[in-house]
Design a protein around this motif. Structure first.
Motif, PDB file in Angstrom:
ATOM      1  N   SER A   1       0.821  -1.210   0.000  1.00 44.95           N
ATOM      2  CA  SER A   1       0.000   0.000   0.000  1.00 44.95           C
ATOM      3  C   SER A   1       0.855   1.260   0.000  1.00 44.95           C
ATOM      4  O   SER A   1       1.788   1.388   0.800  1.00 44.95           O
ATOM      5  CB  SER A   1      -0.904  -0.026   1.244  1.00 44.95           C
ATOM      6  N   GLY A   2       0.552   2.171  -0.909  1.00 45.42           N
ATOM      7  CA  GLY A   2       1.211   3.472  -0.909  1.00 45.42           C
ATOM      8  C   GLY A   2       2.715   3.416  -1.034  1.00 45.42           C
ATOM      9  O   GLY A   2       3.427   4.135  -0.318  1.00 45.42           O
ATOM     10  N   ALA A   3       3.219   2.572  -1.943  1.00 46.99           N
ATOM     11  CA  ALA A   3       4.673   2.433  -2.073  1.00 46.99           C
ATOM     12  C   ALA A   3       5.067   2.100  -3.501  1.00 46.99           C
ATOM     13  O   ALA A   3       4.389   1.330  -4.179  1.00 46.99           O
ATOM     14  CB  ALA A   3       5.190   1.345  -1.133  1.00 46.99           C
ATOM     15  N   HIS A   4       6.185   2.664  -3.930  1.00 41.80           N
ATOM     16  CA  HIS A   4       6.748   2.297  -5.223  1.00 41.80           C
ATOM     17  C   HIS A   4       7.353   0.902  -5.140  1.00 41.80           C
ATOM     18  O   HIS A   4       7.821   0.488  -4.082  1.00 41.80           O
ATOM     19  CB  HIS A   4       7.842   3.294  -5.626  1.00 41.80           C
ATOM     20  N   PRO A   5       7.373   0.162  -6.241  1.00 42.12           N
ATOM     21  CA  PRO A   5       8.019  -1.151  -6.251  1.00 42.12           C
ATOM     22  C   PRO A   5       9.529  -1.008  -6.060  1.00 42.12           C
ATOM     23  O   PRO A   5      10.091   0.082  -6.255  1.00 42.12           O
ATOM     24  CB  PRO A   5       7.664  -1.703  -7.634  1.00 42.12           C
ATOM     25  N   PRO A   6      10.203  -2.083  -5.666  1.00 38.06           N
ATOM     26  CA  PRO A   6      11.628  -1.998  -5.296  1.00 38.06           C
ATOM     27  C   PRO A   6      12.550  -1.432  -6.364  1.00 38.06           C
ATOM     28  O   PRO A   6      13.585  -0.843  -6.021  1.00 38.06           O
ATOM     29  CB  PRO A   6      11.988  -3.455  -4.981  1.00 38.06           C
TER      30      PRO A   6
ATOM     31  N   GLY B   1      -3.379   2.221  -3.728  1.00 35.26           N
ATOM     32  CA  GLY B   1      -2.842   3.553  -3.953  1.00 35.26           C
ATOM     33  C   GLY B   1      -3.874   4.629  -3.673  1.00 35.26           C
ATOM     34  O   GLY B   1      -5.081   4.380  -3.729  1.00 35.26           O
ATOM     35  N   GLY B   2      -3.395   5.834  -3.357  1.00 35.75           N
ATOM     36  CA  GLY B   2      -4.281   6.980  -3.138  1.00 35.75           C
ATOM     37  C   GLY B   2      -4.362   7.822  -4.396  1.00 35.75           C
ATOM     38  O   GLY B   2      -3.334   8.150  -4.997  1.00 35.75           O
ATOM     39  N   GLU B   3      -5.553   8.177  -4.794  1.00 34.07           N
ATOM     40  CA  GLU B   3      -5.750   8.926  -6.038  1.00 34.07           C
ATOM     41  C   GLU B   3      -5.103  10.305  -5.987  1.00 34.07           C
ATOM     42  O   GLU B   3      -4.734  10.866  -7.024  1.00 34.07           O
ATOM     43  CB  GLU B   3      -7.241   9.054  -6.334  1.00 34.07           C
ATOM     44  N   GLN B   4      -4.944  10.866  -4.787  1.00 36.96           N
ATOM     45  CA  GLN B   4      -4.299  12.168  -4.642  1.00 36.96           C
ATOM     46  C   GLN B   4      -2.955  12.070  -3.928  1.00 36.96           C
ATOM     47  O   GLN B   4      -2.464  13.038  -3.356  1.00 36.96           O
ATOM     48  CB  GLN B   4      -5.218  13.129  -3.855  1.00 36.96           C
ATOM     49  N   ASP B   5      -2.353  10.895  -3.981  1.00 36.15           N
ATOM     50  CA  ASP B   5      -1.050  10.693  -3.342  1.00 36.15           C
ATOM     51  C   ASP B   5       0.048  11.189  -4.272  1.00 36.15           C
ATOM     52  O   ASP B   5       0.397  10.537  -5.257  1.00 36.15           O
ATOM     53  CB  ASP B   5      -0.842   9.203  -3.021  1.00 36.15           C
ATOM     54  N   HIS B   6       0.620  12.348  -3.942  1.00 34.02           N
ATOM     55  CA  HIS B   6       1.655  12.939  -4.792  1.00 34.02           C
ATOM     56  C   HIS B   6       3.029  12.322  -4.534  1.00 34.02           C
ATOM     57  O   HIS B   6       3.979  12.595  -5.274  1.00 34.02           O
ATOM     58  CB  HIS B   6       1.707  14.448  -4.571  1.00 34.02           C
ATOM     59  N   ALA B   7       3.134  11.488  -3.500  1.00 33.11           N
ATOM     60  CA  ALA B   7       4.419  10.867  -3.185  1.00 33.11           C
ATOM     61  C   ALA B   7       4.632   9.568  -3.942  1.00 33.11           C
ATOM     62  O   ALA B   7       5.767   9.092  -4.051  1.00 33.11           O
ATOM     63  CB  ALA B   7       4.517  10.605  -1.680  1.00 33.11           C
ATOM     64  N   VAL B   8       3.549   8.974  -4.450  1.00 36.99           N
ATOM     65  CA  VAL B   8       3.644   7.675  -5.116  1.00 36.99           C
ATOM     66  C   VAL B   8       3.006   7.758  -6.497  1.00 36.99           C
ATOM     67  O   VAL B   8       1.823   8.088  -6.635  1.00 36.99           O
ATOM     68  CB  VAL B   8       2.948   6.577  -4.284  1.00 36.99           C
ATOM     69  N   ASN B   9       3.792   7.466  -7.520  1.00 37.44           N
ATOM     70  CA  ASN B   9       3.317   7.494  -8.898  1.00 37.44           C
ATOM     71  C   ASN B   9       2.339   6.347  -9.129  1.00 37.44           C
ATOM     72  O   ASN B   9       2.684   5.173  -8.978  1.00 37.44           O
ATOM     73  CB  ASN B   9       4.520   7.371  -9.841  1.00 37.44           C
ATOM     74  N   ALA B  10       1.095   6.686  -9.488  1.00 35.82           N
ATOM     75  CA  ALA B  10       0.054   5.664  -9.654  1.00 35.82           C
ATOM     76  C   ALA B  10       0.408   4.644 -10.740  1.00 35.82           C
ATOM     77  O   ALA B  10       0.096   3.456 -10.615  1.00 35.82           O
ATOM     78  CB  ALA B  10      -1.285   6.326  -9.964  1.00 35.82           C
ATOM     79  N   ASP B  11       1.054   5.109 -11.810  1.00 36.61           N
ATOM     80  CA  ASP B  11       1.432   4.183 -12.878  1.00 36.61           C
ATOM     81  C   ASP B  11       2.496   3.194 -12.406  1.00 36.61           C
ATOM     82  O   ASP B  11       2.504   2.032 -12.825  1.00 36.61           O
ATOM     83  CB  ASP B  11       1.949   4.957 -14.095  1.00 36.61           C
TER      84      ASP B  11
ATOM     85  N   SER C   1      -1.380 -13.923  -9.454  1.00 31.33           N
ATOM     86  CA  SER C   1      -2.214 -12.833  -9.977  1.00 31.33           C
ATOM     87  C   SER C   1      -1.841 -11.496  -9.349  1.00 31.33           C
ATOM     88  O   SER C   1      -1.242 -11.433  -8.273  1.00 31.33           O
ATOM     89  CB  SER C   1      -3.694 -13.135  -9.731  1.00 31.33           C
ATOM     90  N   PHE C   2      -2.216 -10.411 -10.037  1.00 37.15           N
ATOM     91  CA  PHE C   2      -1.942  -9.055  -9.551  1.00 37.15           C
ATOM     92  C   PHE C   2      -3.152  -8.173  -9.791  1.00 37.15           C
ATOM     93  O   PHE C   2      -3.870  -8.311 -10.774  1.00 37.15           O
ATOM     94  CB  PHE C   2      -0.731  -8.448 -10.262  1.00 37.15           C
ATOM     95  N   ARG C   3      -3.337  -7.232  -8.853  1.00 32.93           N
ATOM     96  CA  ARG C   3      -4.416  -6.252  -9.003  1.00 32.93           C
ATOM     97  C   ARG C   3      -3.968  -4.929  -8.401  1.00 32.93           C
ATOM     98  O   ARG C   3      -3.308  -4.912  -7.357  1.00 32.93           O
ATOM     99  CB  ARG C   3      -5.688  -6.738  -8.290  1.00 32.93           C
ATOM    100  N   ARG C   4      -4.306  -3.839  -9.068  1.00 32.59           N
ATOM    101  CA  ARG C   4      -4.099  -2.508  -8.493  1.00 32.59           C
ATOM    102  C   ARG C   4      -5.450  -1.930  -8.111  1.00 32.59           C
ATOM    103  O   ARG C   4      -6.402  -2.008  -8.885  1.00 32.59           O
ATOM    104  CB  ARG C   4      -3.418  -1.576  -9.502  1.00 32.59           C
ATOM    105  N   GLN C   5      -5.544  -1.372  -6.911  1.00 28.32           N
ATOM    106  CA  GLN C   5      -6.801  -0.802  -6.445  1.00 28.32           C
ATOM    107  C   GLN C   5      -6.545   0.588  -5.880  1.00 28.32           C
ATOM    108  O   GLN C   5      -5.724   0.761  -4.982  1.00 28.32           O
ATOM    109  CB  GLN C   5      -7.452  -1.693  -5.386  1.00 28.32           C
ATOM    110  N   MET C   6      -7.259   1.578  -6.410  1.00 30.88           N
ATOM    111  CA  MET C   6      -7.069   2.967  -5.999  1.00 30.88           C
ATOM    112  C   MET C   6      -8.202   3.410  -5.064  1.00 30.88           C
ATOM    113  O   MET C   6      -9.344   2.969  -5.187  1.00 30.88           O
ATOM    114  CB  MET C   6      -7.020   3.874  -7.224  1.00 30.88           C
ATOM    115  N   PHE C   7      -7.849   4.316  -4.157  1.00 29.76           N
ATOM    116  CA  PHE C   7      -8.800   4.854  -3.187  1.00 29.76           C
ATOM    117  C   PHE C   7      -8.719   6.382  -3.204  1.00 29.76           C
ATOM    118  O   PHE C   7      -7.679   6.950  -3.558  1.00 29.76           O
ATOM    119  CB  PHE C   7      -8.462   4.365  -1.779  1.00 29.76           C
ATOM    120  N   PRO C   8      -9.789   7.058  -2.816  1.00 31.30           N
ATOM    121  CA  PRO C   8      -9.700   8.516  -2.671  1.00 31.30           C
ATOM    122  C   PRO C   8      -8.692   8.857  -1.578  1.00 31.30           C
ATOM    123  O   PRO C   8      -8.455   8.060  -0.668  1.00 31.30           O
ATOM    124  CB  PRO C   8     -11.126   8.913  -2.235  1.00 31.30           C
ATOM    125  N   GLY C   9      -8.084  10.040  -1.678  1.00 29.67           N
ATOM    126  CA  GLY C   9      -7.206  10.486  -0.616  1.00 29.67           C
ATOM    127  C   GLY C   9      -5.745  10.557  -1.008  1.00 29.67           C
ATOM    128  O   GLY C   9      -5.346  10.124  -2.091  1.00 29.67           O
ATOM    129  N   GLY C  10      -4.965  11.120  -0.086  1.00 33.73           N
ATOM    130  CA  GLY C  10      -3.532  11.291  -0.300  1.00 33.73           C
ATOM    131  C   GLY C  10      -2.736  10.104   0.197  1.00 33.73           C
ATOM    132  O   GLY C  10      -3.221   8.966   0.199  1.00 33.73           O
TER     133      GLY C  10
END
Length: 250
Positions: free
Chosen positions: A118-123, A194-204, A216-225
């Motif tokens: 959650s809320g982190a860039h990959p290694p 991920g947070g939709e308004q999280d400027h510290a973590v690139n959503a892509d 399997s893998f899934r990305r799930q976004m939530f409102p907030g920073g």
């Protein structure tokens, strides 16, 4: 097995355990925020809030500054608790720790049922343009304020600031010295929050966690920073609940 391994966990159990959820905090955090999770998750889920050295009941211990010794010690403590299916969750710094521990446990013969990062860039992605842990005190404090995860009034209490700055520096050093490279994948499914308004973590870049699982893998976004797990806790726990529900008991 270390005789004091239980001090690593703040355990919340209200029923018969079938799934264990190990939750690892962000930089400067402790296992206590996960207490509230117990009330919103099924009774079959036992929440293990991971207590890292240097905070809470372990305030007199020195915090880790490198991933290697921390992950090794946490693996030792966890193996004593693994008697059935388990899920690992980590936010921000905790996500990198959760991945590293998940990988090491797999090498020891313990495979997680699911890994939630959650809320982190990959290694393999850089954690930022600057090494924050090396900044002068005032610049470091401003950088921490920009994450908006600590109540503003705490920064007005010099005694509190003096207590948490060394812990935060150590945590940021741990993250910023973790090798920026690809690591072997784990066998369990991974979900990246991920947070939709999280400027510290690139959503892509969150999507690139997909290369770290052979399942399997899934990305799930939530409102907030960056701290959407707190501001939108209900939605986050609903998603966690969905993942634990389908895990068969031992």
């Amino acid at each position: 097995m270390p005789p004091d391994s239980s001090r690593w966990f703040d355990v919340h159990q209200s029923g018969t355990r079938s799934v264990s959820l190990f939750s690892i905090p962000h930089a400067g955090g402790s296992g206590y925020p996960y207490t509230a999770w117990r009330r919103r998750l099924p009774e079959s889920v036992t929440v293990f809030g991971v207590r890292l050295p240097g905070r809470g009941p372990r305030i007199t211990e020195s915090p880790y500054r490198r991933m290697e010794p921390l992950a090794s010690a946490l693996c030792d403590a966890m193996t004593e608790k693994l008697d059935g299916p388990f899920v690992m969750f980590g936010h921000s710094m905790g996500a990198l720790i959760a991945f590293e521990v998940c990988s090491r446990l797999q090498q020891r013969g313990f495979s997680a049922s699911h890994l939630i990062v959650s809320g982190a860039h990959p290694p393999h992605r850089p954690r930022g343009e600057k090494q924050l842990h090396l900044l002068p005190r005032n610049e470091f404090l401003q950088a921490i304020k920009n994450y908006r995860g600590i109540a503003a009034e705490i920064f007005e209490e010099e005694e509190l600031v003096s207590m948490f700055v060394p812990i935060l520096r150590a945590d940021f050093e741990l993250v910023e010295t973790y090798p920026v490279r690809s690591h072997p994948p784990v066998a369990c499914p991974i979900t990246a929050f991920g947070g939709e308004q999280d400027h510290a973590v690139n959503a892509d870049w969150l999507q690139e966690w997909s290369r770290y699982t052979s399942s399997s893998f899934r990305r799930q976004m939530f409102p907030g920073g960056h701290f959407f797990i707190s501001t939108h806790e209900k939605e986050v726990l609903s998603a966690v609940n969905d993942m634990t529900e389908g895990i068969p008991a031992k």
